[in-house]
Write a protein that holds these residues in place. Structure first.
Motif, short mmCIF file in Angstrom:
data_model
loop_
_atom_site.label_atom_id
_atom_site.label_comp_id
_atom_site.label_asym_id
_atom_site.label_seq_id
_atom_site.Cartn_x
_atom_site.Cartn_y
_atom_site.Cartn_z
N PHE A 1 0.83 -1.20 0.00
CA PHE A 1 0.00 0.00 0.00
C PHE A 1 0.87 1.25 0.00
CE2 PHE A 1 -2.81 3.17 2.08
CZ PHE A 1 -3.81 3.18 1.13
N ARG A 2 1.95 1.22 0.74
CA ARG A 2 2.88 2.35 0.74
C ARG A 2 3.40 2.60 -0.68
NH1 ARG A 2 8.37 3.06 1.13
NH2 ARG A 2 9.09 4.87 2.35
N GLY A 3 3.74 1.53 -1.40
CA GLY A 3 4.22 1.68 -2.77
C GLY A 3 3.17 2.28 -3.70
N LEU A 4 1.91 1.87 -3.53
CA LEU A 4 0.83 2.42 -4.35
C LEU A 4 0.63 3.91 -4.09
CD1 LEU A 4 -1.79 -0.45 -4.04
CD2 LEU A 4 -0.60 0.24 -6.13
N LEU A 5 0.66 4.28 -2.82
CA LEU A 5 0.51 5.70 -2.47
C LEU A 5 1.59 6.55 -3.12
CD1 LEU A 5 -0.29 5.55 1.37
CD2 LEU A 5 -1.88 6.11 -0.47
N ILE A 6 2.81 6.09 -3.02
CA ILE A 6 3.94 6.86 -3.55
C ILE A 6 3.90 6.90 -5.07
CG2 ILE A 6 6.45 6.88 -3.77
CD1 ILE A 6 6.53 5.80 -0.86
N GLU A 7 3.56 5.77 -5.71
CA GLU A 7 3.52 5.72 -7.16
C GLU A 7 2.39 6.59 -7.73
OE1 GLU A 7 2.90 2.45 -10.78
OE2 GLU A 7 3.11 1.77 -8.70
N ASP A 8 1.21 6.50 -7.12
CA ASP A 8 0.04 7.17 -7.71
C ASP A 8 -0.20 8.57 -7.16
OD1 ASP A 8 -0.36 4.85 -9.11
OD2 ASP A 8 -1.93 4.07 -7.80
N TYR A 9 0.23 8.83 -5.91
CA TYR A 9 -0.08 10.11 -5.28
C TYR A 9 1.15 10.74 -4.61
CZ TYR A 9 -5.02 9.29 -6.12
OH TYR A 9 -6.23 9.10 -6.72
N GLY A 10 2.33 10.39 -5.10
CA GLY A 10 3.54 10.92 -4.51
C GLY A 10 3.65 12.43 -4.60
N SER A 11 3.10 13.01 -5.68
CA SER A 11 3.16 14.47 -5.81
C SER A 11 2.29 15.16 -4.78
CB SER A 11 2.72 14.89 -7.22
OG SER A 11 1.39 14.49 -7.48
N LEU A 12 1.32 14.45 -4.24
CA LEU A 12 0.43 15.01 -3.24
C LEU A 12 0.90 14.68 -1.82
CD1 LEU A 12 -2.39 16.44 -2.82
CD2 LEU A 12 -3.34 14.14 -2.61
N LEU A 13 1.13 13.41 -1.57
CA LEU A 13 1.44 12.94 -0.21
C LEU A 13 2.93 13.00 0.10
CD1 LEU A 13 -0.84 9.77 -0.15
CD2 LEU A 13 -1.36 12.03 0.77
N GLY A 14 3.77 13.01 -0.92
CA GLY A 14 5.20 12.89 -0.70
C GLY A 14 5.65 11.47 -1.02
N ARG A 15 6.92 11.24 -0.94
CA ARG A 15 7.46 9.94 -1.35
C ARG A 15 8.13 9.19 -0.21
NH1 ARG A 15 6.47 9.54 -6.49
NH2 ARG A 15 6.10 11.45 -7.68
N GLY A 16 7.75 9.54 1.01
CA GLY A 16 8.28 8.79 2.14
C GLY A 16 9.77 8.96 2.27
#
Length: 294
Positions: free
Chosen positions: A72-87
């Motif tokens: 799930f962390r990978g999906l967030l970063i791949e699809d919404y990294g520009s919004l949430l950040g990239r960890g």
């Protein structure tokens, strides 16, 4: 033979470094197990890898939850990294307790306060998240969002309460691997109908509420529900680039966040109020449909 000896001497320091790194990595896992075992004796060190440490009551539970966290962390970063950040490239630590009582005892010790209302939590300083056996998938996703956002800021502090919790909530439903796939959006919890007042939502009240304790403790259920609705609206009914601009202003920790939000969205003007009311009404209809189908 001489050349072989010379080659062995040349690579020996690199082998030693690798062994030391492996030893340190395993030591970290053992340290986490020992820390959590102070609240539950039988916890096991299920995984101790360079990208993931998992401590859990049993192996299969730990494997399943740990891999879901990474996926799930990978999906967030791949699809919404520009919004949430990239960890960050730091490994993730997952601690799972057998029940909520043990988790809350651990949380109370960490927070130095009564944590009986805690259902799960994350520790951005250590790249860790903690939950209890049986926690819904939405709870896991919620904490992973918090972790990604916190690590991506790169500076101490946190977002405004409504933004932090609203983001975590809208991604509780996010599941691009589902059948059918699920986009981010406000949770469809029937209980939320009772806590969100009828009529236009007071956006100014929410965005000016900058004390986290007050956000949680005073009208907490209402604040969480309204935060999810406001974030969902900004993501789904307004250009995502505008929301990214606002998040950048919060990350900068400069200026007045509430004023920045007002300037970008003009939430006191008729177009915003009309569109937001329509969005909230549609959400109410979707929740009622869930109630009818249950």
């Amino acid at each position: 033979m001489t050349r072989l000896y010379q080659a062995a001497v040349a690579i020996a320091p690199f082998v030693l470094v690798l062994l030391l790194l492996r030893s340190c990595s395993r030591g970290a896992g053992d340290g986490w197990r020992a820390e959590l075992a102070g609240f539950e004796d039988d916890l096991k060190l299920v995984l101790d890898r360079s990208d993931l440490i998992v401590v859990a009551p049993d192996e299969q539970l730990g494997l399943d939850v740990g891999e879901e966290v990474l996926a799930f962390r990978g999906l967030l970063i791949e699809d919404y990294g520009s919004l949430l950040g990239r960890g960050s490239d730091r490994r993730v630590v997952v601690g799972i307790f057998s029940d909520l009582d043990r988790l809350q005892a651990f949380a109370s010790e960490r927070f130095r306060r009564d944590a009986r209302s805690v259902g799960a939590f994350h520790d951005p300083q250590r790249g860790a998240l903690f939950l209890a056996r049986g926690a819904p998938i939405g709870v896991l996703r919620h904490e992973v969002v918090h972790l990604v956002v916190s690590e991506s800021r790169g500076i101490p502090g946190q977002f405004s309460p409504w933004l932090s919790e609203g983001l975590a909530q809208v991604f509780e439903r996010y599941d691009p691997r589902g059948d059918p796939p699920q986009e981010p959006g406000p949770p469809l919890e029937p209980s939320a109908l009772a806590v969100v007042p009828a009529g236009p939502m007071d956006v100014a009240r929410l965005v000016h509420l900058d004390d986290y304790a007050e956000f949680v403790d005073r009208h907490g259920e209402r604040n969480y529900a309204e935060a999810a609705l406001l974030v969902g609206f900004c993501m789904q009914r307004r250009p995502l680039e505008v929301f990214e601009t606002y998040l950048a202003s919060e990350r900068s920790r400069t200026g007045n966040h509430a004023e920045a939000f007002r300037s970008l969205y003009q939430y006191e003007e008729a177009p915003f109020r009309r569109d937001f009311s329509t969005y909230v009404d549609a959400w109410r209809g979707a929740v009622r449909a869930v109630l009818k189908g249950s």
